[in-house]
Motif scaffolding. Structure first.
Motif, short mmCIF file in Angstrom:
data_model
loop_
_atom_site.label_atom_id
_atom_site.label_comp_id
_atom_site.label_asym_id
_atom_site.label_seq_id
_atom_site.Cartn_x
_atom_site.Cartn_y
_atom_site.Cartn_z
N ARG A 451 12.10 26.65 30.34
CA ARG A 451 13.42 27.05 29.85
C ARG A 451 14.33 27.43 31.01
NH1 ARG A 451 12.62 31.57 25.39
NH2 ARG A 451 14.90 31.63 25.63
N ALA A 452 13.75 28.08 32.03
CA ALA A 452 14.55 28.49 33.20
C ALA A 452 15.08 27.26 33.94
CB ALA A 452 13.70 29.35 34.14
N ILE A 453 14.23 26.23 34.07
CA ILE A 453 14.67 25.01 34.75
C ILE A 453 15.75 24.31 33.92
CG2 ILE A 453 13.91 22.69 35.45
CD1 ILE A 453 11.27 24.02 36.35
N GLY A 454 15.63 24.39 32.59
CA GLY A 454 16.68 23.84 31.72
C GLY A 454 18.00 24.58 31.93
N PHE A 455 17.91 25.87 32.20
CA PHE A 455 19.12 26.66 32.46
C PHE A 455 19.78 26.23 33.77
CE2 PHE A 455 21.24 30.54 34.12
CZ PHE A 455 22.18 30.70 33.12
N LEU A 456 18.96 25.92 34.78
CA LEU A 456 19.50 25.39 36.04
C LEU A 456 20.29 24.12 35.78
CD1 LEU A 456 16.53 25.70 38.62
CD2 LEU A 456 18.29 27.37 38.11
N GLU A 457 19.70 23.24 34.96
CA GLU A 457 20.36 21.96 34.65
C GLU A 457 21.71 22.19 33.97
OE1 GLU A 457 18.95 17.64 32.94
OE2 GLU A 457 18.18 19.43 31.94
N LYS A 461 25.49 21.10 35.29
CA LYS A 461 26.43 20.32 34.47
C LYS A 461 27.80 21.00 34.40
CE LYS A 461 23.10 17.80 31.65
NZ LYS A 461 22.45 17.65 30.32
N LEU A 462 27.80 22.34 34.61
CA LEU A 462 29.08 23.07 34.66
C LEU A 462 29.66 23.06 36.07
CD1 LEU A 462 28.11 26.21 32.51
CD2 LEU A 462 29.73 24.40 31.87
N HIS A 463 29.04 22.23 36.96
CA HIS A 463 29.46 22.08 38.36
C HIS A 463 29.20 23.34 39.18
CE1 HIS A 463 31.21 18.32 37.09
NE2 HIS A 463 31.95 18.96 36.19
N ARG A 464 28.16 24.08 38.78
CA ARG A 464 27.71 25.23 39.58
C ARG A 464 26.51 24.80 40.43
NH1 ARG A 464 31.76 26.12 37.15
NH2 ARG A 464 32.03 27.57 35.41
N LYS A 488 8.87 18.36 42.39
CA LYS A 488 8.77 18.55 40.94
C LYS A 488 10.16 18.52 40.29
CE LYS A 488 7.13 22.13 37.71
NZ LYS A 488 8.26 22.96 37.35
N LEU A 489 11.12 19.22 40.89
CA LEU A 489 12.46 19.27 40.32
C LEU A 489 13.14 17.90 40.34
CD1 LEU A 489 14.10 22.62 41.55
CD2 LEU A 489 13.29 22.04 39.26
N LYS A 490 12.88 17.14 41.40
CA LYS A 490 13.50 15.81 41.50
C LYS A 490 13.02 14.91 40.36
CE LYS A 490 14.42 15.90 46.46
NZ LYS A 490 13.98 15.50 47.81
N LYS A 491 11.76 15.12 39.92
CA LYS A 491 11.23 14.34 38.80
C LYS A 491 11.81 14.84 37.47
CE LYS A 491 6.74 13.35 40.96
NZ LYS A 491 5.30 13.71 40.96
N SER A 495 19.05 13.74 37.64
CA SER A 495 20.51 13.65 37.85
C SER A 495 21.03 14.69 38.85
CB SER A 495 21.23 13.83 36.51
OG SER A 495 20.97 15.12 35.98
N CYS A 496 20.17 15.63 39.23
CA CYS A 496 20.59 16.70 40.15
C CYS A 496 20.28 16.34 41.60
CB CYS A 496 19.89 18.01 39.80
SG CYS A 496 20.31 18.65 38.17
#
Length: 674
Positions: A451-457, A461-464, A488-491, A495-496
């Motif tokens: 869920r935390a990684i989803g929050f990063l995404e 998307k808000l350009h932060r 791991k995050l790149k996988k 899009s980030c």
């Protein structure tokens, strides 16, 4: 002959073979061994009978040996010896491993005190490998020393007993007799004997009280002497101040705390004596603005300034902000870092010597001998906790009578500041600039990581932009290492744009990554704590810290301060599955407060002064027996006495003070050799 001049290898029972082990724990000489105090004691006075001994507890039992078996070699080559001892209430079974001398050490029908953990097996009380002493030799309290591999507390205890035998009949006491009597302190000989081999608890406490007082008095004398040496007249006396003009250069209004810090510092600069001041402020409190104001006034008075920071990244950031600001009124700012090309360095050094540069911003490269100034009058070190007393002095020595300002974004408890910065005057910036939003801080367990990684995404998307901090560089799990986490995050977030940063990278690589993140070319930066002191990225709104329990409170607070620097709501997410009370207390503290000074106070209480600075980057001698949490009253008392002694005898040359003078030199030898 002083026992501090007798090598530890000369001591009976140590020799050349064990000497390196004793040196490893700080006992380079016999005198140093006597000043290596026990960290705790085993209390052999409070004894239990066999029947009353509670299984699972450690206790002392007085019992008479009834039988000792012969050594038996068991599976794996281990030697096993079993025996029994008894008192009027029952039988205690004894087991010893790999000690063939036990039959010679435990004599049947002799009474011993056995000390160890009691277990119960089929209704019979047992002790495995207990410590033991003949009843008549047991003094009650047994010292436990800091150890290292290959050197047990018992070995150190035996060596200390040998060292005590070498004490001369009459020891010169460093504390003057009138002061010792006034404070109700015991003699040094009694203190040394009873800190190591106490007759009873009362004798040990009497010894501790005396040694704590002596240690804190000597430390305060050393620090206050350093301070008094800066009180000679300065040739860099500022004739006029230009603060009002500087405030006019800023696109915002300074806080009252910033104004107060500048006023106190300007008063120092105009006093005719060298300034020696610490500016202490929380993350984002605006210390750099204070430094710039002072550099501005110095330049207007035709005096050069130098600002030293711990990293190339920070040096470039300060140069980028201060050069155009000060340049608007004709002040020339230069930059000097270790990663610059040789030609660039030569040009900067030449301009410094000719006086073409008014303010130099740089890293420790400023300390090299070939960096010479025409008229250096003000030295500022930023992030002081990363330098230390020695480097501060080296920079100040570039020019005699130089004003010195040190800045720290690591709030230090006021109790500890009395010791760490005893040689400095103190200014505190205790308010944040208006408009700074509180950073929402959350502690979550690993099962909520997705869920935390989803929050990063969502933030991207808000350009932060977001930070992710990992404790290791590589070779760890995906959750703990920078390289693994970045992959791991790149996988998971294709899009980030994701970058990785750690201390093993070349300076040019680190600079490139930070420049990309600062410019918005990266969305998420996975890093070690190398970003603890880094560039301002106002667009960064999330600080996610993996394995957060591995960091101290003050370091977590520093990391959190990397976000919340812009106009957007920011967040700090602590991920930890820690179960121990101390780690959980740290996580809760981070969620409950954002006051850096309160954080520092809690950190000191949780970790103690010995661990507060990690690798002792402050460069001060380590306290051996005093505890800042519990001995604050003694600290304040010794500071008052130290001031009085130095007012009467600034060089401690009087006959009564020579012992204290020698102790001060001994305590600060570690600084001179570092």
């Amino acid at each position: 002959m002083s026992l501090f001049s007798v090598p530890i290898s000369n001591l009976k029972g140590v020799g050349k073979k064990r000497a390196p082990l004793f040196q490893k724990i700080g006992a380079l000489s016999v005198g140093a061994l006597l000043r290596l105090y026990p960290r705790t004691y085993e209390d052999w006075n409070h004894r239990s009978t066999v029947s009353d001994a509670v299984p699972g507890t450690v206790c002392a039992i007085r019992a008479t040996v009834s039988s000792i078996g012969s050594p038996v070699r068991v599976h794996g080559g281990m030697i096993l010896i079993k025996g029994t001892a008894e008192d009027e209430t029952g039988i205690l079974n004894l087991t010893f491993f790999n000690n063939p001398y036990i039959p010679h050490l435990l004599i049947p029908d002799s009474t011993y005190i056995f000390y160890g953990k009691v277990t119960e097996n089929f209704g019979h009380k047992e002790m495995a490998s207990p410590a033991f002493l003949l009843e008549e030799r047991c003094t009650g309290l047994r010292p436990i020393y800091p150890q290292t591999k290959g050197l047990t507390s018992r070995m150190i205890e035996n060596a200390v007993r040998e060292a005590l035998r070498l004490l001369p009949e009459t020891i010169k006491d460093p504390i003057p007799s009138p002061l010792r009597k006034e404070e109700g302190l015991c003699y040094l000989r009694f203190a040394l004997e009873n800190i190591h081999c106490p007759k009873d608890t009362e004798s040990m406490e009497t010894a501790r009280r005396r040694l704590i007082f002596e240690e804190l008095l000597v430390l305060q004398l050393g620090l206050l002497s350093m301070k008094s040496h800066t009180r000679e007249k300065s040739k860099f006396c500022v004739k006029a101040e230009y603060t009002k003009e500087f405030w006019g250069l800023l696109p915002f209004s300074p806080t009252n705390a910033q104004k107060r810090a500048v006023e106190e510092s300007i008063a120092d600069l105009m006093s005719g004596n060298p300034m020696n001041r610490l500016i202490q402020g929380d993350v984002g409190s605006g210390k750099t603005v204070v430094a710039a104001a002072l550099c501005h006034t110095m330049a207007k008075n035709k005096i050069q300034s130098a600002l030293m920071v711990p990293t190339d990244i920070l040096a470039h950031q300060h140069f980028a902000s201060l050069s155009p600001l000060l340049g608007r009124c004709g002040i020339r700012v230069g930059l000097l870092t270790g990663s610059m090309k040789a030609k660039e360095k030569r040009e900067i050094k030449s301009a410094l010597l000719s006086g073409e540069i008014d303010v130099l911003i740089g890293t420790h490269a400023i300390l090299t001998q070939d960096v010479q100034f025409q008229n250096l009058g003000l030295v500022i070190t930023d992030e002081q906790h990363r330098f230390g007393v020695r480097q501060r002095a080296e920079l100040a020595e570039k020019s005699k009578g130089t004003h010195v300002l040190v800045m720290s974004a690591t709030p230090i408890p006021r109790t500890l500041a009395l010791i760490i910065y005893g040689d400095l005057d103190l200014s505190v910036i205790d308010e944040l600039p208006p408009g700074r939003q509180k950073i929402k801080t959350f502690w979550i367990t690993g099962d909520k990581r997705r869920r935390a990684i989803g929050f990063l995404e969502k933030q991207v998307k808000l350009h932060r932009q977001c930070y992710v901090i990992c404790p290791m560089i590589e070779d760890g799990s995906e959750k703990a290492s920078v390289t693994g986490y970045a992959k791991k995050l790149k996988k998971e977030l294709p899009s980030c744009r994701i970058g990785a940063l750690h201390g093993r990278m070349k300076a040019t690589e680190k600079d490139k990554i930070m420049e990309d993140f600062s410019a918005g070319n990266l969305d998420i930066l996975v890093s070690t704590t190398v970003v603890e002191v880094g560039v301002d990225v106002p667009n960064a709104t999330v600080m996610l810290i993996e394995n957060a329990e591995q960091y101290g409170l003050s370091q977590l607070h520093q990391l959190r301060g990397r976000v919340g620097r812009g106009k957007f709501q920011s967040y700090c997410i602590l991920i930890s599955d820690a179960q121990n009370d101390n780690a959980q207390a740290r996580m809760k503290a981070m969620c409950e407060t954002q006051d850096g000074f309160e954080i520092a106070d809690r950190d000191l209480k949780l970790r103690g002064p010995g661990d507060f600075f990690g690798d002792r980057q402050h460069g001060l001698p380590q306290l051996k027996i005093a505890d800042i949490n519990t001995d604050l009253a003694v600290l304040k008392r010794t500071q008052t006495i130290a001031r009085s002694l130095l007012a009467e005898d600034p060089e401690l040359k009087n006959e009564d003070h020579r012992g204290l003078c020698a102790e001060v030199r001994l305590l600060f030898q570690s600084l001179e050799s570092s």
